[in-house]
Design a protein around this motif. Structure first.
Motif, short mmCIF file in Angstrom:
data_model
loop_
_atom_site.label_atom_id
_atom_site.label_comp_id
_atom_site.label_asym_id
_atom_site.label_seq_id
_atom_site.Cartn_x
_atom_site.Cartn_y
_atom_site.Cartn_z
N PRO A 31 -5.35 -1.11 -1.15
CA PRO A 31 -5.87 -2.54 -1.47
C PRO A 31 -7.09 -2.46 -2.48
O PRO A 31 -7.16 -3.26 -3.32
N SER A 56 -6.58 -3.31 -6.17
CA SER A 56 -6.08 -4.60 -6.58
C SER A 56 -7.42 -5.03 -7.75
O SER A 56 -8.54 -5.03 -7.40
N GLU A 95 0.97 -1.18 -0.02
CA GLU A 95 0.04 -0.18 0.19
C GLU A 95 0.92 1.08 -0.03
O GLU A 95 1.87 1.47 0.82
N GLN A 140 -1.21 -5.04 -1.21
CA GLN A 140 -1.17 -5.65 0.15
C GLN A 140 -1.08 -4.27 1.24
O GLN A 140 -0.43 -3.30 1.24
#
Lengths: 112, 114
Positions: free
Chosen positions: A79, A82, A15, A111
């Motif tokens: 995140p 993603s 992150e 992450q």
């Protein structure tokens, strides 16, 4: 050889990192699209480019027509970014354009 | 403004059957494109319709066909289904068929052929 190549295929980052996804194409195009696909299948159009650079929030897309190359950048990644990022091009044909030709996608995991 | 809708969302068929999928574009959009997505081949262009006319067709066999109605709604049909036709079928609408129009995607129809 695919007409649209993306790199990397997979990318895992922490992150906050700055993310770059690359797209190279081998044909003349009229426009290039960057798409985002989340698990479950839904596709969202992020950018449509025919030249230069576009910015939307933390996302920046650039295209170099002479080099047949485009990049998608994500600043301050999170995140929720993603997803699979897909590059697609439209080729001019006759007086119009062909259907989209897609890259294989870049699977991005951010992450926390 | 309502988004692109596709029906049905999920479908299970057996080999040899035929299937019809439906796509309703965003109000005011006259161009509808169809795409197939499989794990092996990724996203592939099927065809594009504008004002009830097929403008472009991808490299798919004649078992794949489509049409567009006067209200811009579109259907695609796959006859004599094969196992390899199992895929996510996506439609996208845009204001016109110009290269420079953004495409808005529907949620897709997931077809499973047994």
């Amino acid at each position: 050889k695919n007409e649209v190549e993306q790199s990397p295929q997979n990318l895992t980052a922490q992150e906050g990192e700055f993310i770059t996804i690359n797209c190279s194409y081998s044909v003349g195009i009229s426009a290039l699209h960057w798409l985002q696909q989340h698990p479950g299948g839904g596709i969202v159009s992020l950018f449509m480019l025919s030249s230069g650079k576009k910015k939307h929030g933390r996302l920046i897309a650039t295209i170099n027509i002479q080099e047949k190359h485009s990049s998608l950048h994500i600043t301050a990644s999170h995140p929720r970014d993603s997803a699979v990022y897909i590059c697609a091009v439209r080729r001019p044909i006759g007086g119009g354009a062909d259907g989209l030709t897609f890259g294989k996608g870049t699977h991005l995991i951010i992450q926390p | 403004k309502a988004g692109v809708t596709q029906t049905p969302r999920y479908l299970i068929k057996t080999r040899g059957q035929q299937v019809t999928l439906s796509c309703s574009p965003i109000s005011g959009h006259r161009s509808v494109s169809w795409y197939q997505q499989t794990p092996g081949q990724g996203l592939q262009f099927l065809f594009e319709y504008f004002s009830e006319t097929q403008r472009n067709k991808g490299n798919f066999p004649g078992r794949f066909s489509g049409r567009q109605f006067s209200n811009s709604r579109s259907e695609m049909n796959v006859s004599t289904l094969e196992l390899g036709d199992s895929a996510l079928y996506l439609c996208a609408s845009s204001f016109s068929a110009s290269s420079y129009n953004e495409q808005f995607f529907g949620p897709g129809t997931r077809l499973t052929v047994l």
